[in-house]
Design a protein around this motif. Structure first.
Motif, mmCIF file in Angstrom:
data_model
loop_
_atom_site.group_PDB
_atom_site.id
_atom_site.type_symbol
_atom_site.label_atom_id
_atom_site.label_comp_id
_atom_site.label_asym_id
_atom_site.label_seq_id
_atom_site.Cartn_x
_atom_site.Cartn_y
_atom_site.Cartn_z
ATOM 1 N N PRO A 23 0.831 -1.210 0.000
ATOM 2 C CA PRO A 23 0.000 0.000 0.000
ATOM 3 C C PRO A 23 0.864 1.259 0.000
ATOM 4 N N ALA A 24 0.713 2.057 -1.027
ATOM 5 C CA ALA A 24 1.460 3.314 -1.135
ATOM 6 C C ALA A 24 0.574 4.356 -1.805
ATOM 7 N N PRO A 25 -0.487 4.780 -1.124
ATOM 8 C CA PRO A 25 -1.411 5.746 -1.729
ATOM 9 C C PRO A 25 -0.741 7.096 -1.945
ATOM 10 N N GLN A 26 -1.184 7.795 -2.960
ATOM 11 C CA GLN A 26 -0.646 9.118 -3.272
ATOM 12 C C GLN A 26 -1.464 10.231 -2.631
ATOM 13 N N VAL A 27 -2.462 9.850 -1.857
ATOM 14 C CA VAL A 27 -3.268 10.829 -1.126
ATOM 15 C C VAL A 27 -3.215 10.484 0.356
ATOM 16 N N GLY A 28 -3.455 11.482 1.190
ATOM 17 C CA GLY A 28 -3.398 11.268 2.626
ATOM 18 C C GLY A 28 -4.726 10.808 3.201
ATOM 19 N N ASP A 29 -4.684 10.434 4.470
ATOM 20 C CA ASP A 29 -5.910 9.957 5.122
ATOM 21 C C ASP A 29 -6.946 11.066 5.245
ATOM 22 N N LEU A 30 -6.500 12.308 5.419
ATOM 23 C CA LEU A 30 -7.445 13.415 5.524
ATOM 24 C C LEU A 30 -8.181 13.632 4.203
ATOM 25 N N TRP A 31 -7.476 13.450 3.097
ATOM 26 C CA TRP A 31 -8.106 13.555 1.771
ATOM 27 C C TRP A 31 -9.190 12.484 1.621
ATOM 28 N N VAL A 32 -8.845 11.256 1.995
ATOM 29 C CA VAL A 32 -9.804 10.151 1.875
ATOM 30 C C VAL A 32 -11.018 10.399 2.766
ATOM 31 N N PHE A 33 -10.777 10.907 3.966
ATOM 32 C CA PHE A 33 -11.896 11.226 4.853
ATOM 33 C C PHE A 33 -12.789 12.299 4.227
ATOM 34 N N GLY A 34 -12.173 13.318 3.630
ATOM 35 C CA GLY A 34 -12.951 14.380 3.001
ATOM 36 C C GLY A 34 -13.802 13.868 1.849
ATOM 37 N N VAL A 35 -13.236 12.993 1.036
ATOM 38 C CA VAL A 35 -14.007 12.418 -0.077
ATOM 39 C C VAL A 35 -15.143 11.547 0.460
ATOM 40 N N GLY A 36 -14.858 10.784 1.504
ATOM 41 C CA GLY A 36 -15.913 9.978 2.114
ATOM 42 C C GLY A 36 -17.035 10.840 2.669
ATOM 43 N N LEU A 37 -16.665 11.973 3.249
ATOM 44 C CA LEU A 37 -17.668 12.902 3.766
ATOM 45 C C LEU A 37 -18.505 13.477 2.627
ATOM 46 N N LEU A 38 -17.854 13.757 1.502
ATOM 47 C CA LEU A 38 -18.578 14.248 0.328
ATOM 48 C C LEU A 38 -19.560 13.196 -0.188
ATOM 49 N N LEU A 39 -19.149 11.937 -0.199
ATOM 50 C CA LEU A 39 -20.052 10.868 -0.627
ATOM 51 C C LEU A 39 -21.249 10.756 0.314
ATOM 52 N N GLN A 40 -20.989 10.908 1.594
ATOM 53 C CA GLN A 40 -22.076 10.855 2.571
ATOM 54 C C GLN A 40 -23.059 12.000 2.343
ATOM 55 N N ALA A 41 -22.525 13.200 2.131
ATOM 56 C CA ALA A 41 -23.384 14.360 1.875
ATOM 57 C C ALA A 41 -24.161 14.189 0.573
ATOM 58 N N THR A 42 -23.509 13.616 -0.432
ATOM 59 C CA THR A 42 -24.176 13.389 -1.714
ATOM 60 C C THR A 42 -25.329 12.406 -1.567
ATOM 61 N N TYR A 43 -25.092 11.337 -0.821
ATOM 62 C CA TYR A 43 -26.151 10.337 -0.622
ATOM 63 C C TYR A 43 -27.361 10.972 0.058
ATOM 64 N N LEU A 44 -27.116 11.720 1.131
ATOM 65 C CA LEU A 44 -28.223 12.353 1.842
ATOM 66 C C LEU A 44 -28.958 13.344 0.941
ATOM 67 N N THR A 45 -28.192 14.143 0.208
ATOM 68 C CA THR A 45 -28.801 15.170 -0.638
ATOM 69 C C THR A 45 -29.689 14.554 -1.709
ATOM 70 N N LEU A 46 -29.150 13.596 -2.456
ATOM 71 C CA LEU A 46 -29.916 13.007 -3.553
ATOM 72 C C LEU A 46 -31.091 12.184 -3.038
ATOM 73 N N ARG A 47 -30.907 11.530 -1.917
ATOM 74 C CA ARG A 47 -31.989 10.716 -1.353
ATOM 75 C C ARG A 47 -33.196 11.583 -0.980
ATOM 76 N N TYR A 48 -32.910 12.757 -0.442
ATOM 77 C CA TYR A 48 -34.004 13.612 0.002
ATOM 78 C C TYR A 48 -34.562 14.488 -1.116
ATOM 79 N N THR A 49 -33.707 14.979 -2.011
ATOM 80 C CA THR A 49 -34.227 15.853 -3.068
ATOM 81 C C THR A 49 -35.175 15.105 -3.999
ATOM 82 N N VAL A 50 -34.920 13.818 -4.223
ATOM 83 C CA VAL A 50 -35.848 13.026 -5.035
ATOM 84 C C VAL A 50 -37.232 13.022 -4.388
ATOM 85 N N ARG A 51 -37.265 12.853 -3.090
ATOM 86 C CA ARG A 51 -38.551 12.833 -2.388
ATOM 87 C C ARG A 51 -39.180 14.218 -2.337
#
Length: 244
Positions: A113-141
Motif C-alpha cells: 500500500p502506497a497511496p498518493q493521497v493522505g488519510d485526511l483527503w480520503v476522509f474528506g471524499v468519504g464525507l462528500l459521498l455521505q453528503a451526496t447520498y443524503l442530498t440526492l436521497r431527500y431531493t428526489v422525495r
C-alpha cells in the motif's frame, strides 16, 4: 418552476462533484496503480484501434464515470441515484483499503500500500459521498412531494415555500452529519488513548468492550425503529409542508 430548477441544479452539482472526486482519488490508490498496467496490456490494442492514446487512460475513465453520473442525474429517480452511489462507493473502496488496519485484499492480491493521497483527503471524499447520498436521497422525495402538491392544485407560491423549507432542513441535516462525522474522526484517537489507559487493567478487555458495543448498537437500533426511522414517508413531514 425556478425552485425545482434550483433543486435539480443542486443534484447535478453534488452528483458530478462526488463522482469526480472519487474518480480522482481512485487513480491515486495502490490497487489501481497495481492493476492499471495489466488492464492497459489488454485494452491498449483496442484503444489504439479507435485512435485513442492509452496514455490518457485515466482521463477516459474519468470521462466515462462522469457521463454515467450525468445520465443518473438526468434520469432523476431514486433507483438511478442509488446505482450512482454504488458506483461511487465501488471506486472509493480501494482508497479505504489503503488505510485499513485489516487489508484483506492484500491477502489475496499481495501489494505494498502506497497511496498518493493522505488519510485526511480520503476522509474528506468519504464525507462528500455521505453528503451526496443524503442530498440526492431527500431531493428526489422533495420533488415527488412537489408534484403531488401541484397535482392537488396547490398554489405554486405555497409549493415553492414548502420546497425552500425542505431544502433548508436538508442543508441543516447535511451540515450536522458532517460536523458529527468530523468530530468522530478527529476525536477517535484521543478517545482510543483514553480508553486504552482505562481498560489496561481489565481481564479480557476486548471481550468486555465487544459486549458493551453490542448492547449499545442494539439499543441504538431499537431507538431508531421506535423513533419512526423505518418509515420512509417521514421525509414528507419536513418543515414547511404543513403550511400548504
Amino acid at each position: 418552476m425556478r425552485t425545482e430548477t434550483g433543486i435539480r441544479t443542486v443534484e447535478l452539482g453534488v452528483a458530478l462533484a462526488s463522482t469526480y472526486m472519487v474518480a480522482v482519488t481512485l487513480a491515486q490508490t495502490s490497487i489501481y496503480g497495481k492493476l492499471k498496467p495489466w488492464i492497459l496490456r489488454f485494452l491498449a490494442p483496442l484503444l489504439l484501434s479507435f485512435g485513442a492514446d492509452p496514455a490518457f487512460f485515466d482521463i477516459m475513465i474519468l470521462g466515462v464515470v462522469l457521463s454515467i453520473s450525468f445520465l443518473a442525474w438526468r434520469r432523476g429517480d431514486e433507483a438511478g441515484f442509488g446505482r450512482l452511489f454504488s458506483l461511487n462507493m465501488l471506486m472509493f473502496f480501494p482508497a479505504v483499503i489503503d488505510f485499513s488496519m485489516f487489508n484483506w485484499v492484500n491477502l489475496i492480491f499481495p501489494y505494498d500500500p502506497a497511496p498518493q493521497v493522505g488519510d485526511l483527503w480520503v476522509f474528506g471524499v468519504g464525507l462528500l459521498l455521505q453528503a451526496t447520498y443524503l442530498t440526492l436521497r431527500y431531493t428526489v422525495r422533495f420533488r415527488g412531494i412537489r408534484e403531488e402538491l401541484i397535482g392537488r392544485d396547490a398554489d405554486e407560491g405555497d409549493v415553492n415555500e414548502v420546497s425552500r423549507g425542505q431544502m433548508t432542513y436538508l442543508v441543516q441535516l447535511v451540515l450536522g452529519t458532517a460536523l458529527i462525522s468530523a468530530g468522530v474522526y478527529f476525536g477517535a484517537p484521543y478517545v482510543k488513548n483514553l480508553l486504552s489507559a482505562e481498560v489496561a487493567g481489565l481481564p479480557y478487555p476486548h471481550v468486555i468492550i465487544g459486549v458493551a458495543c453490542t448492547f449499545l448498537i442494539a439499543a441504538a437500533i431499537i431507538l431508531y425503529l421506535r423513533g419512526g426511522g423505518s418509515r420512509p414517508e417521514a421525509v414528507g413531514e419536513a418543515p414547511g409542508e404543513a403550511e400548504v
